[in-house]
Design a protein around this motif. Sequence first.
Motif, PDB file in Angstrom:
ATOM      1  N   ASP A 176       0.837  -1.194   0.000  1.00 35.24           N
ATOM      2  CA  ASP A 176       0.000   0.000   0.000  1.00 35.24           C
ATOM      3  C   ASP A 176       0.879   1.253   0.000  1.00 35.24           C
ATOM      4  N   PRO A 216      -4.645  -9.642  -3.328  1.00 33.69           N
ATOM      5  CA  PRO A 216      -5.808  -8.895  -3.807  1.00 33.69           C
ATOM      6  C   PRO A 216      -6.620  -8.279  -2.669  1.00 33.69           C
ATOM      7  N   ARG A 220      -7.377  -4.098   3.383  1.00 37.01           N
ATOM      8  CA  ARG A 220      -8.735  -4.418   3.827  1.00 37.01           C
ATOM      9  C   ARG A 220      -8.788  -5.828   4.421  1.00 37.01           C
ATOM     10  N   TRP A 233     -11.770  -9.971  -0.932  1.00 42.28           N
ATOM     11  CA  TRP A 233     -11.254  -9.455  -2.190  1.00 42.28           C
ATOM     12  C   TRP A 233     -12.155  -8.406  -2.841  1.00 42.28           C
ATOM     13  N   LYS A 234     -13.434  -8.344  -2.472  1.00 45.26           N
ATOM     14  CA  LYS A 234     -14.359  -7.353  -3.036  1.00 45.26           C
ATOM     15  C   LYS A 234     -14.368  -7.394  -4.572  1.00 45.26           C
ATOM     16  N   ASN A 235     -14.383  -8.602  -5.143  1.00 37.90           N
ATOM     17  CA  ASN A 235     -14.452  -8.788  -6.603  1.00 37.90           C
ATOM     18  C   ASN A 235     -13.261  -8.189  -7.350  1.00 37.90           C
ATOM     19  N   ARG A 236     -12.143  -8.050  -6.667  1.00 39.63           N
ATOM     20  CA  ARG A 236     -10.958  -7.516  -7.339  1.00 39.63           C
ATOM     21  C   ARG A 236     -10.410  -8.537  -8.337  1.00 39.63           C
ATOM     22  N   MET A 237     -10.065  -8.063  -9.500  1.00 39.56           N
ATOM     23  CA  MET A 237      -9.463  -8.924 -10.514  1.00 39.56           C
ATOM     24  C   MET A 237      -8.330  -8.239 -11.256  1.00 39.56           C
ATOM     25  N   GLY A 238      -7.845  -7.115 -10.715  1.00 38.60           N
ATOM     26  CA  GLY A 238      -6.737  -6.414 -11.355  1.00 38.60           C
ATOM     27  C   GLY A 238      -5.507  -7.294 -11.492  1.00 38.60           C
ATOM     28  N   GLN A 311     -11.683 -12.500 -15.539  1.00 35.58           N
ATOM     29  CA  GLN A 311     -12.643 -12.855 -14.495  1.00 35.58           C
ATOM     30  C   GLN A 311     -12.555 -14.333 -14.145  1.00 35.58           C
ATOM     31  N   ALA A 314      -9.382 -14.917 -12.160  1.00 39.31           N
ATOM     32  CA  ALA A 314      -9.532 -14.456 -10.784  1.00 39.31           C
ATOM     33  C   ALA A 314     -10.306 -15.477  -9.956  1.00 39.31           C
ATOM     34  N   HIS A 318      -8.946 -17.512  -6.736  1.00 38.11           N
ATOM     35  CA  HIS A 318      -9.725 -17.430  -5.492  1.00 38.11           C
ATOM     36  C   HIS A 318     -10.042 -18.825  -4.972  1.00 38.11           C
TER      37      HIS A 318
END
Length: 352
Positions: A176, A216, A220, A233-238, A311, A314, A318
Amino acid sequence: MTMSENLAMDFIILCDADTERLLTNTSILSWMETVNVAMETMYGVMEDLGVDSLDIDWISFLVWMFLPIMVAFILPVFVILLLYLTALIIHIYRARHKLRDAFAVDVWLGARKTAALLWELQGKIWHGYEIHGVEKLPATGPALVVYYHGAIPIDLYYVMAKVVLHQNRLLYAVADRFLFKIPGWNLMLKVMCVTPGAPEDCIKLLREGNLLSLSPGGVREALFGDEYYRLVWKNRMGFAKVAKKAKVPIYPMFTQNCREGFRSIRMGRHFLEWVYEKTRLPIVPIYGGFPVKFRTYIGDPIPYDPNVSAQELAVKTHNALEQMIDTYQKIPGTVFGALLDRIPAFSTKKED
């Protein structure tokens, strides 16, 4: 043989299996003896001051009751001190080698290995640290390592140290941005190959043939994860988009008991989470530093496949990480159970 290699040999001798068992078996006794000596000293001082036995017994009760709580919040500071010691090593190294190493291939090699030895020694003594599957990482060429983020990612520091010392490779890490604003840390983060993690920078590092690690869930997951080890992960896929653009495999990684080593407080959780979402300030207090058993497991790679979308990739990652947690972690995790893992008879080690 260089000075760094000599130092490495000395530390490796210190960290053999016999030393680890001795330290593990005597840690509890040493703690009790330390507390008893402190209590006896306090009794003597209080008697010299004319305090009666009733007051002494009451103070003794308060000390015994609150000492574990105080220690739990003081121990995380030790990690901060180790990080500052790492930064100090790097600054001293720069001062001593500014001219001599001006034309060296890797100016910071000695500093990195010295710092890595420090973290390897700390992990071996305090957490009986083990890593399984590190041989799966490619000896050459790029790869993306995706891991579960504990309250303090000290397990990642241990992995970075292992890769530097035993594979002679660098494991870059995404962190971060607030870490780069901490006084005295900027140079250390740069030398230890930590990056703020802009997608284009990550792709560039991977295309240059480097190993890169990221979580990911990030801060948080660190602050609001719990003993059930759910991925946040809050739907992160970067990370999946980065892996696809760089055309690299993904290696899932999980450290057993990492949430029991350090924990974030749960009181006022919803308010603190609201503050974090609004400000991105990591203001959740961390406690712990318990000498629990740490075992890092690196899973089988998820290969690059041009026909798989970001997607889908990811979701695959996961699911792979969730499977590792189900396999290697007792749910819910407990500090006492993780401490028992230091004792072979109670160990919950799983086969790879």
